[in-house]
Design a protein around this motif. Structure first.
Motif, PDB file in Angstrom:
ATOM      1  N   TYR A  81     -33.717  21.461  19.481  1.00  0.00           N
ATOM      2  CA  TYR A  81     -34.804  20.874  19.003  1.00  0.00           C
ATOM      3  C   TYR A  81     -35.661  19.688  20.100  1.00  0.00           C
ATOM      4  O   TYR A  81     -34.897  19.044  20.675  1.00  0.00           O
ATOM      5  CB  TYR A  81     -34.312  20.047  17.982  1.00  0.00           C
ATOM      6  N   ALA A  82     -36.775  20.046  20.156  1.00  0.00           N
ATOM      7  CA  ALA A  82     -37.540  19.624  21.286  1.00  0.00           C
ATOM      8  C   ALA A  82     -37.670  18.086  21.000  1.00  0.00           C
ATOM      9  O   ALA A  82     -37.891  17.393  22.237  1.00  0.00           O
ATOM     10  CB  ALA A  82     -38.880  20.159  21.384  1.00  0.00           C
ATOM     11  N   LYS A  83     -37.557  17.392  20.130  1.00  0.00           N
ATOM     12  CA  LYS A  83     -37.530  16.019  19.872  1.00  0.00           C
ATOM     13  C   LYS A  83     -36.492  15.010  20.397  1.00  0.00           C
ATOM     14  O   LYS A  83     -36.427  13.943  20.430  1.00  0.00           O
ATOM     15  CB  LYS A  83     -38.279  15.541  18.706  1.00  0.00           C
ATOM     16  N   VAL A  84     -35.424  15.952  20.419  1.00  0.00           N
ATOM     17  CA  VAL A  84     -34.117  15.352  20.707  1.00  0.00           C
ATOM     18  C   VAL A  84     -34.268  14.997  22.449  1.00  0.00           C
ATOM     19  O   VAL A  84     -34.500  16.117  23.129  1.00  0.00           O
ATOM     20  CB  VAL A  84     -32.887  16.078  20.631  1.00  0.00           C
ATOM     21  N   SER A  85     -33.785  13.903  22.903  1.00  0.00           N
ATOM     22  CA  SER A  85     -33.789  13.949  24.490  1.00  0.00           C
ATOM     23  C   SER A  85     -33.080  14.832  25.244  1.00  0.00           C
ATOM     24  O   SER A  85     -32.043  15.371  24.542  1.00  0.00           O
ATOM     25  CB  SER A  85     -33.277  12.443  24.748  1.00  0.00           C
ATOM     26  N   LYS A  86     -33.368  15.112  26.317  1.00  0.00           N
ATOM     27  CA  LYS A  86     -32.538  16.306  27.253  1.00  0.00           C
ATOM     28  C   LYS A  86     -31.205  15.898  27.517  1.00  0.00           C
ATOM     29  O   LYS A  86     -30.337  16.524  27.055  1.00  0.00           O
ATOM     30  CB  LYS A  86     -33.544  16.357  28.441  1.00  0.00           C
ATOM     31  N   SER A  87     -30.951  14.454  27.824  1.00  0.00           N
ATOM     32  CA  SER A  87     -29.382  14.007  27.724  1.00  0.00           C
ATOM     33  C   SER A  87     -28.838  14.274  26.655  1.00  0.00           C
ATOM     34  O   SER A  87     -27.428  14.597  26.530  1.00  0.00           O
ATOM     35  CB  SER A  87     -29.589  12.522  28.266  1.00  0.00           C
ATOM     36  N   ALA A  88     -29.444  13.939  25.375  1.00  0.00           N
ATOM     37  CA  ALA A  88     -28.718  14.276  24.222  1.00  0.00           C
ATOM     38  C   ALA A  88     -28.305  15.675  23.906  1.00  0.00           C
ATOM     39  O   ALA A  88     -27.236  15.869  23.498  1.00  0.00           O
ATOM     40  CB  ALA A  88     -29.496  13.706  22.917  1.00  0.00           C
ATOM     41  N   GLN A  89     -29.375  16.559  24.059  1.00  0.00           N
ATOM     42  CA  GLN A  89     -29.005  17.943  24.234  1.00  0.00           C
ATOM     43  C   GLN A  89     -27.902  18.439  25.095  1.00  0.00           C
ATOM     44  O   GLN A  89     -27.047  19.359  24.587  1.00  0.00           O
ATOM     45  CB  GLN A  89     -30.255  18.524  24.530  1.00  0.00           C
ATOM     46  N   GLU A  90     -27.948  17.770  26.225  1.00  0.00           N
ATOM     47  CA  GLU A  90     -26.806  18.261  27.266  1.00  0.00           C
ATOM     48  C   GLU A  90     -25.396  17.837  26.824  1.00  0.00           C
ATOM     49  O   GLU A  90     -24.438  18.453  26.944  1.00  0.00           O
ATOM     50  CB  GLU A  90     -27.059  17.609  28.629  1.00  0.00           C
ATOM     51  N   GLN A  91     -25.209  16.698  26.080  1.00  0.00           N
ATOM     52  CA  GLN A  91     -24.185  16.104  25.682  1.00  0.00           C
ATOM     53  C   GLN A  91     -23.649  17.156  24.519  1.00  0.00           C
ATOM     54  O   GLN A  91     -22.598  17.135  24.370  1.00  0.00           O
ATOM     55  CB  GLN A  91     -24.362  14.626  25.082  1.00  0.00           C
ATOM     56  N   TRP A  92     -24.664  17.415  23.692  1.00  0.00           N
ATOM     57  CA  TRP A  92     -23.988  18.222  22.592  1.00  0.00           C
ATOM     58  C   TRP A  92     -23.660  19.726  23.195  1.00  0.00           C
ATOM     59  O   TRP A  92     -22.532  20.122  22.612  1.00  0.00           O
ATOM     60  CB  TRP A  92     -25.311  18.614  21.374  1.00  0.00           C
ATOM     61  N   GLY A  93     -24.413  20.039  23.915  1.00  0.00           N
ATOM     62  CA  GLY A  93     -23.848  21.488  24.786  1.00  0.00           C
ATOM     63  C   GLY A  93     -22.274  21.218  25.349  1.00  0.00           C
ATOM     64  O   GLY A  93     -21.781  22.011  25.287  1.00  0.00           O
ATOM     65  N   LYS A  94     -22.208  20.138  25.846  1.00  0.00           N
ATOM     66  CA  LYS A  94     -20.820  19.696  26.328  1.00  0.00           C
ATOM     67  C   LYS A  94     -19.728  19.788  25.377  1.00  0.00           C
ATOM     68  O   LYS A  94     -18.692  20.164  25.494  1.00  0.00           O
ATOM     69  CB  LYS A  94     -20.902  18.460  27.351  1.00  0.00           C
ATOM     70  N   LEU A  95     -20.190  19.203  24.272  1.00  0.00           N
ATOM     71  CA  LEU A  95     -19.186  18.919  22.978  1.00  0.00           C
ATOM     72  C   LEU A  95     -19.048  20.380  22.695  1.00  0.00           C
ATOM     73  O   LEU A  95     -17.976  20.689  22.393  1.00  0.00           O
ATOM     74  CB  LEU A  95     -20.019  18.131  22.105  1.00  0.00           C
ATOM     75  N   ILE A  96     -20.120  21.100  22.325  1.00  0.00           N
ATOM     76  CA  ILE A  96     -19.725  22.617  21.998  1.00  0.00           C
ATOM     77  C   ILE A  96     -18.898  23.377  22.826  1.00  0.00           C
ATOM     78  O   ILE A  96     -18.190  24.332  22.452  1.00  0.00           O
ATOM     79  CB  ILE A  96     -21.152  23.242  21.742  1.00  0.00           C
ATOM     80  N   GLU A  97     -19.203  23.269  24.135  1.00  0.00           N
ATOM     81  CA  GLU A  97     -18.304  23.914  25.170  1.00  0.00           C
ATOM     82  C   GLU A  97     -17.011  23.612  25.123  1.00  0.00           C
ATOM     83  O   GLU A  97     -16.150  24.520  25.302  1.00  0.00           O
ATOM     84  CB  GLU A  97     -19.070  23.746  26.506  1.00  0.00           C
ATOM     85  N   ARG A  98     -16.780  22.267  24.924  1.00  0.00           N
ATOM     86  CA  ARG A  98     -15.506  21.800  25.081  1.00  0.00           C
ATOM     87  C   ARG A  98     -14.732  22.359  23.818  1.00  0.00           C
ATOM     88  O   ARG A  98     -13.622  22.638  23.862  1.00  0.00           O
ATOM     89  CB  ARG A  98     -15.498  20.103  24.884  1.00  0.00           C
ATOM     90  N   TYR A  99     -15.299  22.549  22.546  1.00  0.00           N
ATOM     91  CA  TYR A  99     -14.767  22.833  21.444  1.00  0.00           C
ATOM     92  C   TYR A  99     -14.418  24.508  21.698  1.00  0.00           C
ATOM     93  O   TYR A  99     -13.260  25.049  21.392  1.00  0.00           O
ATOM     94  CB  TYR A  99     -15.712  22.926  20.106  1.00  0.00           C
ATOM     95  N   LEU A 100     -15.474  25.093  22.116  1.00  0.00           N
ATOM     96  CA  LEU A 100     -14.997  26.734  22.302  1.00  0.00           C
ATOM     97  C   LEU A 100     -13.940  26.737  23.418  1.00  0.00           C
ATOM     98  O   LEU A 100     -13.117  27.847  23.334  1.00  0.00           O
ATOM     99  CB  LEU A 100     -16.527  27.415  23.005  1.00  0.00           C
ATOM    100  N   HIS A 101     -13.883  26.072  24.636  1.00  0.00           N
ATOM    101  CA  HIS A 101     -12.799  26.351  25.434  1.00  0.00           C
ATOM    102  C   HIS A 101     -11.553  25.799  24.873  1.00  0.00           C
ATOM    103  O   HIS A 101     -10.284  26.394  25.051  1.00  0.00           O
ATOM    104  CB  HIS A 101     -13.288  25.159  26.550  1.00  0.00           C
ATOM    105  N   GLN A 102     -11.451  24.732  23.989  1.00  0.00           N
ATOM    106  CA  GLN A 102     -10.211  23.948  23.915  1.00  0.00           C
ATOM    107  C   GLN A 102      -9.521  24.356  22.467  1.00  0.00           C
ATOM    108  O   GLN A 102      -8.252  24.189  22.206  1.00  0.00           O
ATOM    109  CB  GLN A 102     -10.395  22.611  23.788  1.00  0.00           C
ATOM    110  N   SER A 103     -10.207  24.758  21.402  1.00  0.00           N
ATOM    111  CA  SER A 103      -9.795  25.044  19.948  1.00  0.00           C
ATOM    112  C   SER A 103      -8.571  26.054  20.257  1.00  0.00           C
ATOM    113  O   SER A 103      -8.980  27.232  20.737  1.00  0.00           O
ATOM    114  CB  SER A 103     -10.893  25.521  19.008  1.00  0.00           C
ATOM    115  N   GLN A 104      -7.609  25.944  19.681  1.00  0.00           N
ATOM    116  CA  GLN A 104      -6.496  26.837  19.583  1.00  0.00           C
ATOM    117  C   GLN A 104      -6.394  27.643  18.605  1.00  0.00           C
ATOM    118  O   GLN A 104      -5.945  28.797  18.294  1.00  0.00           O
ATOM    119  CB  GLN A 104      -5.072  26.085  19.662  1.00  0.00           C
ATOM    120  N   MET A 105      -7.372  27.331  17.540  1.00  0.00           N
ATOM    121  CA  MET A 105      -7.340  27.819  16.105  1.00  0.00           C
ATOM    122  C   MET A 105      -8.600  28.638  15.973  1.00  0.00           C
ATOM    123  O   MET A 105      -8.804  29.240  14.699  1.00  0.00           O
ATOM    124  CB  MET A 105      -6.922  26.850  14.939  1.00  0.00           C
ATOM    125  N   LEU A 106      -9.617  28.744  16.702  1.00  0.00           N
ATOM    126  CA  LEU A 106     -10.822  29.191  16.454  1.00  0.00           C
ATOM    127  C   LEU A 106     -10.563  30.913  16.350  1.00  0.00           C
ATOM    128  O   LEU A 106     -10.284  31.518  17.407  1.00  0.00           O
ATOM    129  CB  LEU A 106     -11.769  28.843  17.409  1.00  0.00           C
TER     130      LEU A 106
END
Length: 201
Positions: A81-106
């Protein structure tokens, strides 16, 4: 599945520790205006469990919906979403990546793509990213009701080619308005849950 109870159990933000769940998780990813909240509400037969908004980019956390105390539907932050700042988008990206990496039950990731349009660069990146994390995402082609029936197969093919899908990847056309595709999605999720139960026996 007969839905007896459903609730938003866990909300996980950028600085939160990911929960250690003991129930299988099925995650939903997609860009911020693709209809993720509408899909979750349709799956749950609820009108406003997941908050829909005319303002894309509202989901800034990972939301865990407890279904019948048997599984979690996991709503990942929308991307692109373009109106969200780039830094916020990067943080969300890291959050998603952390979840995909770490979830044992996914157990599975569903990736939502707007059936009307060719997949965007963000869609392609997310698809590749999910695959790189060891999952073969199931594609849900949303907003099916916006197309004529005669256009559907052409647009499904456009998504398959645009994402360069792994052969055999399922693409399920879905409409939050008519609920078409809902039963197919539930059937897949129940199969995944059955596999999970067999693994634990």
């Amino acid at each position: 599945m007969v839905i007896k109870n459903v609730s938003l159990d866990i909300v996980c933000g950028i600085t939160s520790k990911l929960p250690e769940n003991n129930r299988p998780e099925i995650a939903f990813a997609g860009k911020s205006n693709v209809g993720k909240s509408s899909l979750i509400n349709a799956l749950m037969n609820r009108k406003s469990l997941a908050r829909t908004s005319s303002q894309p980019g509202k989901t800034q956390t990972i939301n865990f919906y407890n279904v019948n105390d048997a599984m979690y539907l996991v709503d990942l932050p929308g991307y692109g979403y373009a109106k969200v700042s780039k830094s916020a988008q990067e943080q969300w990206g890291k959050l998603i990546e952390r979840y995909l990496h770490q979830s044992q039950m996914l157990k599975a990731v569903f990736l939502l793509i707007d059936i009307r349009h060719e997949p965007s660069n963000n869609d392609k990146m997310m698809y590749d990213w999910i695959v790189d994390n060891g999952y073969n995402p199931i594609i849900i082609a949303t907003k099916l009701d916006k197309l004529k029936r005669s256009q559907v197969q052409k647009h499904v093919k456009m998504i398959k080619q645009g994402l360069n899908l792994i052969p055999g990847t399922q693409v399920i056309p879905f409409s939050a308005t008519s609920k078409q595709g809902r039963e197919e999605i539930w059937q897949l999720m129940e199969e995944l849950l059955t596999e999970r139960l067999q693994e634990t026996e």
